[in-house]
Design a protein around this motif. Structure first.
Motif: not given
Lengths: 360, 183
Positions: A179, A267-268, B35-37, B60-65
């Protein structure tokens, strides 16, 4: 001012379809894109704009319903995910052969086979190089945000009608499920019958006395007729390559190293570029927004400027082949990919970048 | 300003909607959000998590650790995310969901007994809003008036009578969150 709404990429596709005057959606549920049809069913556009929403008995039916609607000059679309798209490829080939406009959304998941329901970019070759049989191209556009998902429906139909060609919105599980803030623009009405006659004079909408019959077909048994048609298609693809390439650049002006990535990977990579820049390494990113037509010329230009290019993809090396074609051996081209729904972090991309470029 | 938050627990605890309300509140404050489920098979097995990023710049990245904040509502989530909190970050947990206490010394740890406070409010469904209140007390990333707007945007019109109750639950969470360590 445009209204700002929090929504999933998949929901954005559905809302955008309704607000951009789409006439029909035909689909079959599959993770990770089921929210497209769920949202359409919840919004009940048949009560407002008159848009038809129908769950077909399979993906094969959905794409052939799209063929039927498109033959009548209607703005019709479908969406699915990788295994479902494979089932649609025969129909997409027929539409390319009959020169019919449509928008197909592929929210990619891992494969081959049933694979995984997690995000992937493994359908690049399938969608960009064809998918179905015969010498044809889809126009392929790759969203990288929920806003793109919203905007690309309208853009997709614009391209589809301009060139009478299927357009594939090649998204992935991240873009579909995430979202984000989406700016919603004022609604456009559906095309009237009069507008369809003007905009799609080829459509089979009933023959007036003033013109010959319109025929929608992909069948041609005469060799010369078929070859002439292939030449016509080829000329169309050349025009698309000439006029419709779209890409974005991030920090490329003074870049000494380049990343290439599309969709969620771009984006990454943007975050990886920021990380490397903070260490004083001049990295940049080129994100192809159109995958067919591909930005070969821009990659060639940047290949003369940078020390190396690295393609980052959620597969084990597909777009990198086009990047190599563009780079014309002017600099080394490297690759890093992950699969199975494992998604690289910016740190991981930066680490692989250092390894490839021998930077400690 | 950028805050990366992981919210994790059992399906049905309202993890995803808590993230959605927080994200919507941030939009009302004119910030950028993702918001990434998790939507994979683990979700079907009962656990759910969502990563919410709030920033005043394009994300930028919606993916983080690594996260600034982890909100964990069951033992599996504590096991999975305790070590993913950045040093100096925040971990919020509900003691009724866990069998061992968090052990990190380099992060701020807070507890919120959300089940009992939700029960006091007479509606177990506002459990997640009590937890959200606890978070907003510790990290006031969005103003209260925008949280109200976020609630109005997230809650379907047919349940609009529940907005006040949700707001009250957030206030309860703010009141009762307990810091269990000093860093």
């Amino acid at each position: 001012m445009a209204e700002k709404v929090l929504m999933k990429g998949n929901e954005a596709i559905a809302i955008s379809a309704i607000r951009n005057g789409v006439d029909g959606y035909f689909g079959y549920p599959i993770t990770p894109q089921s929210e497209v049809m769920e949202t359409l069913m919840k919004e009940k556009p048949w009560e407002t704009t008159g848009m038809v929403v129908l769950q077909a008995e399979s993906e094969v039916s959905s794409i052939n319903m799209v063929y039927g609607g498109a033959s009548c000059g209607k703005k019709v679309m479908t969406s699915s995910s990788s295994p479902g798209i494979s089932l649609m490829c025969e129909g997409i080939s027929y539409m390319a052969g009959a020169e019919l406009p449509c928008v197909v959304v592929d929210v990619m998941r891992g494969g081959p086979g049933l694979g995984t329901i997690q995000p992937s970019q493994g359908d690049y070759n399938q969608i960009v190089k064809g998918g179905g049989h015969g010498d044809y191209h889809n126009i392929v556009i790759a969203p990288a945000s929920a806003q793109d998902m919203y905007d690309f429906v309208d853009w997709g139909f614009e391209l589809a009608f301009k060139y009478r060609n299927p357009v594939v919105v090649l998204a992935d599980g991240v873009i579909g499920q995430m979202m984000e803030k989406v700016e919603i623009h004022p609604p456009k009405p559906r095309m009237t019958d009069e507008e369809i006659r003007t905009k799609a004079p080829w459509a089979t909408v009933g023959k007036p006395a003033s013109r010959e019959r319109n025929i929608i077909t992909s069948l041609s048994l005469d060799s010369d007729t078929q070859e002439a048609f292939n030449r016509k298609l080829h000329a169309k693809y050349s025009e698309i390559q000439e006029k419709e390439v779209k890409f974005t650049e991030y920090m490329t002006e003074d870049a000494e190293y380049l990343f290439t990535a599309f969709g969620c990977s771009s984006r990454i990579c943007e975050a990886a570029v920021d990380m490397l820049r903070a260490e004083g390494i001049k990295a940049g990113l080129l994100r192809p927004v159109t995958l067919f037509p591909f930005p070969y010329k821009e990659i060639s230009r940047l290949a003369s400027q940078v020390k190396s290019i690295m393609s980052i993809e959620l597969n084990f090396g597909q777009m990198v082949e086009d990047v190599r074609l563009g780079a014309e051996n002017k600099c080394p081209v490297g690759f890093y990919g992950r699969q199975g729904g494992n998604i690289y972090t910016p740190e991981e991309v930066a680490e692989e970048f250092r390894k490839f470029n021998n930077i400690k | 300003m950028k805050e990366e938050i992981i919210i994790a627990g059992f399906g049905g605890q309202g993890v995803l909607s808590m993230g959605k309300i927080l994200a919507y509140s941030a939009i009302m404050q004119d910030m950028e959000v993702t918001w990434m489920p998790s939507y994979g098979p683990e979700m079907r097995g009962g656990t759910a998590n969502v990563c919410v990023i709030i920033s005043d710049r394009k994300i930028g990245s919606p993916i983080v650790t690594k996260y600034d904040t982890a909100i964990v509502l069951n033992q599996q989530s504590l096991d999975k995310f305790e070590n993913a909190v950045k040093p100096g970050g925040l971990l919020i947990y509900d003691p009724s969901g866990i069998t061992r206490e968090p052990v990190r010394k380099d992060i701020q740890i807070c507890r919120i007994d959300a089940i009992s406070h939700a029960a006091e409010l007479g509606n177990a469904k506002v459990y997640n809003m009590v937890v959200l209140g606890a978070f907003l007390k510790m990290h006031p990333v969005v103003e209260q008036k925008n949280v109200r707007k976020g609630l109005e945007k997230s809650i379907p019109a047919r349940y609009s009578d529940l907005i006040d109750l949700n707001e009250k639950a957030i206030a309860e969470g703010m009141k009762h969150v307990v810091s269990v360590n000093q860093i």
